[in-house]
Design a protein around this motif. Structure first.
Motif, PDB file in Angstrom:
ATOM      1  N   ASP A 280       0.845  -1.246   0.125  1.00  0.00           N
ATOM      2  CA  ASP A 280      -0.082  -0.043  -0.066  1.00  0.00           C
ATOM      3  C   ASP A 280       0.792   1.235  -0.117  1.00  0.00           C
ATOM      4  O   ASP A 280       0.734   2.182  -0.670  1.00  0.00           O
ATOM      5  CB  ASP A 280      -0.840  -0.200   1.298  1.00  0.00           C
ATOM      6  N   GLN A 281       1.820   1.236   0.788  1.00  0.00           N
ATOM      7  CA  GLN A 281       2.852   2.434   0.878  1.00  0.00           C
ATOM      8  C   GLN A 281       3.282   2.740  -0.358  1.00  0.00           C
ATOM      9  O   GLN A 281       3.420   4.056  -0.955  1.00  0.00           O
ATOM     10  CB  GLN A 281       3.852   2.204   1.890  1.00  0.00           C
ATOM     11  N   ILE A 282       3.934   1.575  -1.136  1.00  0.00           N
ATOM     12  CA  ILE A 282       4.680   1.854  -2.538  1.00  0.00           C
ATOM     13  C   ILE A 282       3.535   2.475  -3.495  1.00  0.00           C
ATOM     14  O   ILE A 282       4.028   3.219  -4.376  1.00  0.00           O
ATOM     15  CB  ILE A 282       5.382   0.940  -2.913  1.00  0.00           C
ATOM     16  N   ALA A 283       2.357   1.772  -3.416  1.00  0.00           N
ATOM     17  CA  ALA A 283       1.083   2.424  -4.353  1.00  0.00           C
ATOM     18  C   ALA A 283       0.712   3.369  -3.948  1.00  0.00           C
ATOM     19  O   ALA A 283      -0.253   3.954  -4.976  1.00  0.00           O
ATOM     20  CB  ALA A 283       0.227   1.185  -4.288  1.00  0.00           C
ATOM     21  N   GLY A 284       0.818   4.157  -2.946  1.00  0.00           N
ATOM     22  CA  GLY A 284       0.413   5.484  -2.473  1.00  0.00           C
ATOM     23  C   GLY A 284      -0.783   5.418  -2.184  1.00  0.00           C
ATOM     24  O   GLY A 284      -1.613   6.402  -2.205  1.00  0.00           O
ATOM     25  N   ILE A 285      -1.425   4.194  -1.686  1.00  0.00           N
ATOM     26  CA  ILE A 285      -2.781   3.942  -1.183  1.00  0.00           C
ATOM     27  C   ILE A 285      -2.865   4.159   0.332  1.00  0.00           C
ATOM     28  O   ILE A 285      -2.074   3.526   1.289  1.00  0.00           O
ATOM     29  CB  ILE A 285      -3.138   2.507  -1.531  1.00  0.00           C
ATOM     30  N   HIS A 286      -3.647   5.006   0.974  1.00  0.00           N
ATOM     31  CA  HIS A 286      -3.769   5.393   2.308  1.00  0.00           C
ATOM     32  C   HIS A 286      -5.209   4.686   2.623  1.00  0.00           C
ATOM     33  O   HIS A 286      -6.332   5.366   2.294  1.00  0.00           O
ATOM     34  CB  HIS A 286      -3.856   6.668   2.617  1.00  0.00           C
ATOM     35  N   ARG A 287      -5.186   3.711   3.402  1.00  0.00           N
ATOM     36  CA  ARG A 287      -6.626   3.017   3.655  1.00  0.00           C
ATOM     37  C   ARG A 287      -7.250   3.770   5.035  1.00  0.00           C
ATOM     38  O   ARG A 287      -6.539   4.243   5.822  1.00  0.00           O
ATOM     39  CB  ARG A 287      -6.152   1.561   4.324  1.00  0.00           C
ATOM     40  N   LYS A 288      -8.629   3.976   4.720  1.00  0.00           N
ATOM     41  CA  LYS A 288      -9.331   4.525   5.691  1.00  0.00           C
ATOM     42  C   LYS A 288      -9.520   3.769   7.017  1.00  0.00           C
ATOM     43  O   LYS A 288      -9.983   2.543   6.954  1.00  0.00           O
ATOM     44  CB  LYS A 288     -10.699   5.163   5.117  1.00  0.00           C
ATOM     45  N   LEU A 289      -9.221   4.380   8.073  1.00  0.00           N
ATOM     46  CA  LEU A 289      -9.412   3.532   9.296  1.00  0.00           C
ATOM     47  C   LEU A 289     -10.896   3.363   9.827  1.00  0.00           C
ATOM     48  O   LEU A 289     -11.304   4.477   9.854  1.00  0.00           O
ATOM     49  CB  LEU A 289      -8.491   3.995  10.486  1.00  0.00           C
ATOM     50  N   PRO A 290     -11.438   2.272  10.061  1.00  0.00           N
ATOM     51  CA  PRO A 290     -12.959   2.186  10.302  1.00  0.00           C
ATOM     52  C   PRO A 290     -12.854   2.714  11.695  1.00  0.00           C
ATOM     53  O   PRO A 290     -11.880   2.530  12.608  1.00  0.00           O
ATOM     54  CB  PRO A 290     -13.284   0.674  10.176  1.00  0.00           C
ATOM     55  N   SER A 291     -14.079   3.428  12.191  1.00  0.00           N
ATOM     56  CA  SER A 291     -14.304   3.653  13.494  1.00  0.00           C
ATOM     57  C   SER A 291     -14.933   2.524  14.306  1.00  0.00           C
ATOM     58  O   SER A 291     -15.722   1.910  13.831  1.00  0.00           O
ATOM     59  CB  SER A 291     -15.203   4.974  13.490  1.00  0.00           C
ATOM     60  N   THR A 292     -14.211   2.279  15.336  1.00  0.00           N
ATOM     61  CA  THR A 292     -14.473   1.170  16.129  1.00  0.00           C
ATOM     62  C   THR A 292     -14.632   1.332  17.641  1.00  0.00           C
ATOM     63  O   THR A 292     -13.935   2.391  18.183  1.00  0.00           O
ATOM     64  CB  THR A 292     -13.373   0.069  15.889  1.00  0.00           C
ATOM     65  N   GLU A 293     -15.176   0.541  18.430  1.00  0.00           N
ATOM     66  CA  GLU A 293     -15.230   0.564  19.890  1.00  0.00           C
ATOM     67  C   GLU A 293     -14.774  -0.866  20.336  1.00  0.00           C
ATOM     68  O   GLU A 293     -14.341  -1.795  19.768  1.00  0.00           O
ATOM     69  CB  GLU A 293     -16.960   0.388  20.272  1.00  0.00           C
ATOM     70  N   PRO A 294     -14.148  -0.861  21.525  1.00  0.00           N
ATOM     71  CA  PRO A 294     -13.604  -1.874  22.060  1.00  0.00           C
ATOM     72  C   PRO A 294     -14.224  -3.487  21.762  1.00  0.00           C
ATOM     73  O   PRO A 294     -15.629  -3.427  21.964  1.00  0.00           O
ATOM     74  CB  PRO A 294     -13.435  -1.685  23.641  1.00  0.00           C
ATOM     75  N   GLY A 295     -13.671  -4.259  21.457  1.00  0.00           N
ATOM     76  CA  GLY A 295     -14.398  -5.524  21.098  1.00  0.00           C
ATOM     77  C   GLY A 295     -14.069  -6.252  19.653  1.00  0.00           C
ATOM     78  O   GLY A 295     -13.040  -5.788  19.294  1.00  0.00           O
ATOM     79  N   SER A 296     -14.558  -7.326  19.326  1.00  0.00           N
ATOM     80  CA  SER A 296     -14.523  -7.961  18.132  1.00  0.00           C
ATOM     81  C   SER A 296     -14.775  -7.265  16.886  1.00  0.00           C
ATOM     82  O   SER A 296     -15.567  -6.239  16.983  1.00  0.00           O
ATOM     83  CB  SER A 296     -14.996  -9.540  17.995  1.00  0.00           C
ATOM     84  N   ALA A 297     -14.304  -7.578  15.634  1.00  0.00           N
ATOM     85  CA  ALA A 297     -14.643  -6.919  14.564  1.00  0.00           C
ATOM     86  C   ALA A 297     -15.942  -7.377  14.230  1.00  0.00           C
ATOM     87  O   ALA A 297     -16.998  -6.300  13.664  1.00  0.00           O
ATOM     88  CB  ALA A 297     -13.805  -7.532  13.424  1.00  0.00           C
ATOM     89  N   LEU A 298     -16.443  -8.571  14.657  1.00  0.00           N
ATOM     90  CA  LEU A 298     -18.039  -8.662  14.396  1.00  0.00           C
ATOM     91  C   LEU A 298     -18.953  -7.930  15.063  1.00  0.00           C
ATOM     92  O   LEU A 298     -19.981  -7.430  14.570  1.00  0.00           O
ATOM     93  CB  LEU A 298     -18.306 -10.429  14.674  1.00  0.00           C
ATOM     94  N   LYS A 299     -18.408  -7.424  16.474  1.00  0.00           N
ATOM     95  CA  LYS A 299     -19.375  -6.619  17.158  1.00  0.00           C
ATOM     96  C   LYS A 299     -19.255  -5.355  16.542  1.00  0.00           C
ATOM     97  O   LYS A 299     -20.427  -4.466  16.854  1.00  0.00           O
ATOM     98  CB  LYS A 299     -18.643  -6.715  18.743  1.00  0.00           C
ATOM     99  N   ASN A 300     -18.322  -4.799  16.030  1.00  0.00           N
ATOM    100  CA  ASN A 300     -18.160  -3.595  15.236  1.00  0.00           C
ATOM    101  C   ASN A 300     -19.056  -3.628  13.695  1.00  0.00           C
ATOM    102  O   ASN A 300     -18.581  -2.602  12.947  1.00  0.00           O
ATOM    103  CB  ASN A 300     -16.642  -3.121  15.229  1.00  0.00           C
ATOM    104  N   GLN A 301     -19.436  -4.623  13.606  1.00  0.00           N
ATOM    105  CA  GLN A 301     -20.040  -4.853  12.230  1.00  0.00           C
ATOM    106  C   GLN A 301     -18.895  -4.842  11.237  1.00  0.00           C
ATOM    107  O   GLN A 301     -18.972  -4.131  10.070  1.00  0.00           O
ATOM    108  CB  GLN A 301     -20.991  -3.555  11.994  1.00  0.00           C
ATOM    109  N   LEU A 302     -17.848  -5.528  11.356  1.00  0.00           N
ATOM    110  CA  LEU A 302     -16.813  -5.567  10.461  1.00  0.00           C
ATOM    111  C   LEU A 302     -16.322  -6.774  10.224  1.00  0.00           C
ATOM    112  O   LEU A 302     -16.531  -7.790  11.034  1.00  0.00           O
ATOM    113  CB  LEU A 302     -15.463  -4.799  10.905  1.00  0.00           C
TER     114      LEU A 302
END
Length: 431
Positions: free
Chosen positions: A198-220
């Motif tokens: 990603d760094q060499i491709a110049g891509i900056h991934r957007k960080l999802p907003s999350t609360e403490p817990g699992s990805a599934l709990k955060n709908q991710l």
């Protein structure tokens, strides 16, 4: 290192990796799983190792690997012809497995590493490089060069009393190839490599907003291959293109299917001969356990112990572990979570080492062929045992360890979360 949020492969806990520096490694704050290692030295070291490994592999092909001499008669075997020799003897499946696991897949792995690292070294990151990287990590479990070398060692001990053994130039070249392969794999961290793309491709991934817990709990959901987090309604990973699932599809069904088939194959693998030794016209079949006993009676106690552990204890232990893991998830067990996670990691780690006996038979069958004087041929059990190893590996790869955490009650999960260690306290300097 840029900030990235990832979900742990084992427990699905979302964590932010922002403090790791070169020379450090980070573990999951809940289950202790290794998340990433930031190696020093950049791309040059693994690229040099990958190139050296390919050179050593090419050098190991044309020259004799080993020679077997008895009463003036000599039988040589080379890596390039070993599969063909087995094919001529009427064992095409064994020839295919040997060629795939010790030559083609390891060579393809190093070639892929070299292509990826060289392209990144040129400050390029084309879209096809992401899919190539995904393929690279799929290949990892199936390259068995180091397992093959242990099998060769066992073979040498088994036939040491029959005749003189001559170690060829190719053997030492293959040893160096295996060392380069292992070191290359350990020097490239998957999480770091995906970030470098990603760094060499110049891509900056957007960080999802999350609360403490699992990805599934955060709908991710996290990509099974590159770890990138996506919303649950996303069909394909935007980084590597692989299909997305919150959990492995039909994980328990596949685990049980592979496991039950492996158990069924394990019976003929142990009851029937794994190889037949013909000495001066007298044929003597040998089972897996019989081979261990022969090694023990010869006084080769360490080798006998290695074969016993790899061919008997590991397959049985792995099948029992997978049975317990699948059963505990199906019945929603709440206890011994950390022990079950450690058990899962162990099954992933040790499964392929059971291929030692298969490689032993393949080496002996290709090497010991002196007509009516002495010859060794594979038995019917070798294919069954190879099937056991491959199926238990597929069973472990199909099992989703995050299901262990999904089955926990809210009270049990809250108690585990209260005992979490902050990620910064789990950053270790590499020694």
């Amino acid at each position: 290192m840029s900030i990235e949020k990832i979900a742990c492969h084992c427990c699905d806990l979302v964590q932010e990796l922002s403090a790791i520096q070169p020379g450090q490694k980070a573990h999951c704050s809940r289950c202790g799983h290794l998340l990433t290692v930031h190696h020093t030295g950049g791309l040059d070291t693994p690229m040099a190792l990958a190139f050296s490994g390919l050179v050593f592999l090419l050098l190991s092909l044309p020259f004799p690997f080993m020679a077997f001499e008895s009463q003036g008669r000599v039988q040589e075997v080379s890596l390039a012809n070993s599969g063909f020799d087995l094919l001529q003897q009427g064992f095409p499946l064994l020839a295919l497995l040997l060629t795939l696991f010790i030559l083609l897949i390891p060579a393809l792995t190093l070639c892929t590493y070299l292509l990826i690292l060289f392209t990144l070294r040129q400050e390029q990151s084309p879209p096809w490089l992401y899919r190539l990287t995904r393929m690279l990590f799929i290949l990892h479990p199936w390259g068995m060069a180091e397992v093959f070398l242990i099998g060769v060692l066992v073979s040498l001990v088994k036939i040491a009393g029959m005749a003189d053994i001559i170690i060829g130039v190719s053997f030492w070249a293959y040893v160096l190839f295996a060392l380069c392969l292992i070191t290359t794999i350990t020097r490239v961290d998957p999480a770091q490599l995906w970030q470098k793309l990603d760094q060499i491709a110049g891509i900056h991934r957007k960080l999802p907003s999350t609360e403490p817990g699992s990805a599934l709990k955060n709908q991710l959901q996290s990509c099974h291959h590159c770890g990138l987090l996506h919303p649950l309604d996303t069909a394909n990973c935007e980084r590597c293109g692989s299909p997305l699932h919150a959990r492995f599809p039909n994980s328990l069904q596949k685990t049980w299917a592979y496991l039950i088939t492996a158990i069924l194959l394990y019976l003929p693998a142990n009851l029937y001969p794994i190889m037949n030794t013909t000495l001066l016209g007298n044929s003597e079949p040998s089972t897996i356990l019989g081979g261990v006993l022969v090694l023990w009676e010869m006084g080769s106690y360490p080798i006998a112990l290695i074969v016993f552990i790899a061919s008997i204890m590991i397959p049985i232990g792995k099948m029992l572990a997978l049975i317990w893991l699948a059963y505990s998830v199906q019945h929603g067990h709440q206890h011994r979570v950390s022990e079950r996670i450690k058990m899962y990691r162990l099954t992933e780690l040790i499964g392929r080492w059971s291929m030692i006996d298969v490689f032993v038979v393949a080496v002996l069958a290709a090497l010991v062929q002196l007509g009516g004087l002495v010859s060794i041929t594979p038995g019917i059990a070798v294919i069954a045992f190879a099937g056991v190893v491959i199926l238990t590996m597929l069973s472990a790869l199909s099992f989703d360890p995050r299901l262990i955490w999904d089955s926990l009650s809210q009270e049990e999960m809250a108690a585990i979360n209260r005992s979490q260690v902050p990620l910064n306290d789990l950053l270790d300097d590499l020694r």
